[in-house]
Each structure stands twice: as structure tokens, then as C-alpha cells.
Scaffold this motif. Structure first.
Motif, PDB file in Angstrom:
ATOM      1  N   LEU A  25       0.842  -1.197   0.000  1.00 58.71           N
ATOM      2  CA  LEU A  25       0.000   0.000   0.000  1.00 58.71           C
ATOM      3  C   LEU A  25       0.873   1.242   0.000  1.00 58.71           C
ATOM      4  CD1 LEU A  25      -2.752   1.424   0.230  1.00 58.71           C
ATOM      5  CD2 LEU A  25      -2.565   1.176   2.722  1.00 58.71           C
ATOM      6  N   ILE A  26       0.826   1.993  -1.083  1.00 59.10           N
ATOM      7  CA  ILE A  26       1.560   3.248  -1.194  1.00 59.10           C
ATOM      8  C   ILE A  26       0.598   4.385  -0.889  1.00 59.10           C
ATOM      9  CG2 ILE A  26       2.792   4.783  -2.771  1.00 59.10           C
ATOM     10  CD1 ILE A  26       3.822   2.302  -4.222  1.00 59.10           C
ATOM     11  N   ILE A  27       0.905   5.148   0.151  1.00 51.99           N
ATOM     12  CA  ILE A  27       0.022   6.223   0.610  1.00 51.99           C
ATOM     13  C   ILE A  27       0.578   7.553   0.126  1.00 51.99           C
ATOM     14  CG2 ILE A  27      -1.060   7.311   2.610  1.00 51.99           C
ATOM     15  CD1 ILE A  27      -0.598   4.698   4.143  1.00 51.99           C
ATOM     16  N   GLY A  28      -0.211   8.237  -0.715  1.00 51.43           N
ATOM     17  CA  GLY A  28       0.197   9.530  -1.241  1.00 51.43           C
ATOM     18  C   GLY A  28      -0.160  10.664  -0.297  1.00 51.43           C
ATOM     19  N   GLY A  29       0.349  11.841  -0.598  1.00 57.68           N
ATOM     20  CA  GLY A  29       0.178  12.987   0.277  1.00 57.68           C
ATOM     21  C   GLY A  29      -1.031  13.826  -0.067  1.00 57.68           C
ATOM     22  N   GLY A  30      -2.188  13.442   0.464  1.00 59.08           N
ATOM     23  CA  GLY A  30      -3.426  14.196   0.272  1.00 59.08           C
ATOM     24  C   GLY A  30      -4.309  14.015   1.482  1.00 59.08           C
ATOM     25  N   ILE A  31      -5.301  14.889   1.626  1.00 63.55           N
ATOM     26  CA  ILE A  31      -6.181  14.822   2.779  1.00 63.55           C
ATOM     27  C   ILE A  31      -6.888  13.465   2.858  1.00 63.55           C
ATOM     28  CG2 ILE A  31      -8.125  15.860   1.536  1.00 63.55           C
ATOM     29  CD1 ILE A  31      -7.209  16.337   5.266  1.00 63.55           C
ATOM     30  N   ARG A  68       6.757  11.378   1.633  1.00 58.81           N
ATOM     31  CA  ARG A  68       7.054  12.386   2.660  1.00 58.81           C
ATOM     32  C   ARG A  68       5.816  13.246   2.924  1.00 58.81           C
ATOM     33  NH1 ARG A  68      12.390  15.872   1.858  1.00 58.81           N
ATOM     34  NH2 ARG A  68      13.204  13.735   2.101  1.00 58.81           N
ATOM     35  N   ALA A  69       5.078  13.564   1.875  1.00 65.12           N
ATOM     36  CA  ALA A  69       3.879  14.395   2.044  1.00 65.12           C
ATOM     37  C   ALA A  69       2.782  13.652   2.791  1.00 65.12           C
ATOM     38  CB  ALA A  69       3.371  14.848   0.679  1.00 65.12           C
ATOM     39  N   ALA A  70       2.706  12.322   2.627  1.00 66.29           N
ATOM     40  CA  ALA A  70       1.665  11.548   3.306  1.00 66.29           C
ATOM     41  C   ALA A  70       1.784  11.682   4.815  1.00 66.29           C
ATOM     42  CB  ALA A  70       1.749  10.082   2.898  1.00 66.29           C
TER      43      ALA A  70
END
Length: 398
Positions: free
Chosen positions: A9-15, A40-42
Motif C-alpha cells: 500500500l503506497i500512501i500519497g500525500g493528500g487529505i 514524505r507528504a503523506a
């Protein structure tokens, strides 16, 4: 179905990253193992500690971790999973994937993997609609990347539209479909459903008795066979199915616009009961009674969505299926409609009031092609949907 499956699971940087906490829980309760990777943003939206606690595994985030990279850790991560899931897939991540960039652990994993990849896009509606994002989406699909969502709704930024990440259970359903395989895996199919509402004034509209039940069942049946389904629906009485991309519209003009934006697709099923006419000039304010005088409404013809797509010279779906709801001479009228519109199949049914089909739970249809008219027995709408989905899968398989 997910027992012993390994999900990277790759978690991106968004709300929308907060939804991944529930996604991890849902996957693990179904028996899957989840290896989390965070950009890093996540980490600005959810803490690595929360993710690690729910996943039961350490969070990976550093491409140059000396301990893991001594053993080419990013290569092992990218190839040890059964499925790579990117959620949320931000506009930035999608752009990097489309261009083959690899400047952090997440993008390096995505470039190094030969494992199937599923992305769940999430971003502001304007970012989603931007031509660059749509180009990237087209490229990712061409590269074999599966896509779930995004949904339409309120944004954290206060705007409304497509761009909300699919709910965790919707993503789980797509993951289960990926592992289930199915004859429609890798196929993209457009389905329209429900009635349309054509405004007379701000409080009145022209509509019909369609519940949207049949179109909804068809979308669910196609998704169950592994298809990526884009579901364009008018104001239906039933909720949309899970595991599909839902686009909600009100009018015929809006439905046509949504359909054109959803193309290309491998097949298209037009089950919506689109109003034939609209008020030529809907009033901006409520029409009042005037001493008993009746208002005069002038009508205009709505766009013919089925004919528009069937007669496309470029980008036409490989299989176009229309519906014909008739009250008289069902076979003759539906056969003529198929020829007139130019679609491949027509699903005809008798919606006379005494049948109870319009708005009911059952259907009795005739599948009309260029060469035959096949009568199906009366059955529940989900059974009709499953049979139609199987026929579509067979046709697309050649």
C-alpha cells in the motif's frame, strides 16, 4: 478471498490519506497482509505510527535506508507483493507514474515492479479535470494500471465535483475483483442508469418512472466479472453499487457530457431512461398561477445519447448496448430502434403498467442483435444483469 494476499500500500500525500487507516483495517480483517509505504507528504496527513500500528508492519519511506537498501530493499518490496495499491493517488503521483519518474521510494517501487497496480485517485476537482491529469490517466490506463474512482462529492477545499477518493470498502471490492480475475478483467465498460430530470422551473421537472434498479444491477454484475465500470446515473431510487466509478447527473445534456468524458471504453451499456424532451427555456423562478391561466411550455428535443455514441467514427466502444422500453409492438419497435440508432444490441422490454416492470424488481427482456431476437424468461433484475454481463464478456472475448 484476500486470505494470505500480500498488498503493498503506497500512501500519497493528500487529505484523503486518512481513509487509508480504515482501508488497512478492512484489508487485514479479510486476511490480507499490508506493507505500507508513505511518501514524505503523506506523513503530513497521517502519522507513520498510526499506519504501522494498524498494518502490523514497519512503514517504509526512505529510498536510501542503509539497512534495507544493502539488500536492494526497494526491489524486494516491489516484487514481493501480490498487488500494489496507491491510495490516495495524487495528481503528482499520477504524473510521475505516467512519465516514469523515480525520485523517491514510492515512485521507484512503482517503476521497478512487475506486479499489478491499482490506483485510487484523489484531488481537487479542477486538478482532476485538468487536461494534464486526464492525459496522465489515459497513459496509465494504456500502461495497464487499474483505476478505482474517483467519486463525486464535497471536497475538503469546499468545492464539489469528481475527485473524492473512493471509500475504503469500494477499494476493497476492486481489490477482491482483481484477485478474483474474471473474464472482464482489464476491460473498461461504461453504464448509464436511472431517469433524467428536465427542469421546468427551480422546483418542478419532467421525469419518468425509472428506478435505476436494472442499470445499477448491470454495473454491479460487470464489476463482479472484473471490469472497470464507469457508472453514469441520473437521480435513481437505488444507491449506486460499490466498486465502480460513480458520476451523478440530472439532465440528458449532463449525461451526454459525462458519457463523452468517460470514453474511450471497451463497451457501453445505455440502460438509462433518458427523457426525450426538455422544456426549451426553463424558468429561473417558480412559475406562478395567473388567474387560472395555464402556462404554455415549449419543448425541445434532448440529445440522443445512444445514437451519438453508436455512430461515432472515432473512439466508438467495441460493443454498444441500448435499451428499449416499449408498451406496444415491443419486438418490432425495438428492432427498428436498433437499426435507427446504430447500436450492436438492444435489450427490449415491455413496460406496460400491468407488467410492473418499470420501477419493479423483475424484468422480462428480449436481446435483439443484427441476426436474432432472443427471449429471456421473466426473472429478477440482478439475474438479468448477470446474464447480460456474461454475454458481454463472451462478445468482447471474440
Amino acid at each position: 478471498m484476500l486470505a494470505d494476499k500480500r498488498i503493498l500500500l503506497i500512501i500519497g500525500g493528500g487529505i484523503a490519506a486518512f481513509k487509508t487507516l480504515d482501508l488497512i483495517r478492512r484489508l487485514r480483517e479479510r486476511g490480507a497482509s499490508v506493507t505500507p509505504v508513505m511518501t514524505r507528504a503523506a506523513a503530513e496527513f497521517v502519522t507513520p505510527l498510526s499506519v504501522s500500528a494498524l498494518a502490523g508492519e514497519v512503514v517504509h519511506s526512505d529510498l536510501f535506508d542503509l539497512t534495507t537498501e544493502a539488500e536492494m530493499g526497494h526491489i524486494q518490496l516491489s516484487r514481493s507483493a501480490d498487488l500494489v495499491v496507491v491510495a490516495p493517488a495524487t495528481a503528482d503521483l499520477m504524473a510521475k507514474m505516467a512519465q516514469g519518474l523515480a525520485n523517491d521510494l514510492a515512485t521507484t517501487l512503482l517503476l521497478a515492479t512487475d506486479t499489478p497496480v491499482l490506483i485510487a485517485p484523489a484531488m481537487n476537482v479542477r486538478m482532476w479535470d485538468h487536461p494534464a491529469t486526464q492525459r496522465n490517466l489515459t497513459q496509465l490506463r494504456a500502461d495497464g494500471i487499474a483505476v478505482v474512482g474517483p467519486n463525486e462529492g464535497d471536497m475538503a477545499c469546499g468545492e464539489f465535483g469528481p475527485g473524492r477518493m473512493s471509500e475504503p470498502l469500494e477499494i476493497v471490492a476492486e481489490i477482491e475483483a482483481a484477485f478474483a480475475g474474471g473474464p472482464l478483467l482489464g476491460r473498461r465498460i461504461l453504464v448509464t442508469s436511472g431517469p433524467t430530470h428536465e427542469p421546468i422551473d427551480p422546483v418542478r421537472y419532467i421525469a419518468n418512472r425509472s428506478s435505476g434498479a436494472q442499470g445499477t444491477a448491470i454495473a454491479a454484475a460487470l464489476a463482479a466479472l472484473g471490469a472497470e465500470v464507469v457508472f453514469v446515473t441520473g437521480p435513481a431510487d437505488v444507491p449506486p453499487p460499490s466498486g465502480v466509478q460513480v458520476i451523478k447527473v440530472e439532465t440528458a445534456a449532463q449525461m451526454l457530457e459525462a458519457v463523452q468524458a468517460a470514453l474511450p471504453s471497451d463497451a457501453a451499456v445505455f440502460a438509462a431512461a433518458v427523457a426525450d424532451w426538455r422544456v426549451a427555456s426553463a424558468s429561473d423562478s417558480k412559475i406562478k398561477k395567473k388567474n387560472g391561466a395555464l402556462p404554455v411550455l415549449e419543448f425541445a428535443e434532448n440529445p440522443d445519447i445512444l445514437a451519438t455514441v453508436s455512430q461515432m467514427t472515432e473512439g466508438r466502444p467495441g460493443l454498444v448496448v441500448g435499451f428499449a422500453a416499449e408498451t406496444d409492438d415491443v419486438i418490432a419497435n425495438a428492432t427498428a430502434k436498433r437499426a435507427r440508432k446504430g447500436c450492436d444490441w438492444i435489450v427490449a422490454n415491455d413496460v406496460s403498467p400491468e407488467t410492473g416492470i418499470m420501477g419493479g424488481t423483475e424484468n422480462a427482456v428480449v436481446l435483439i442483435s443484427e441476426t436474432e431476437a432472443e427471449h429471456w424468461p421473466r426473472m429478477g433484475k440482478p439475474e438479468v444483469a448477470r446474464l447480460l454481463a456474461q454475454r458481454i464478456a463472451k462478445a468482447l472475448a471474440g
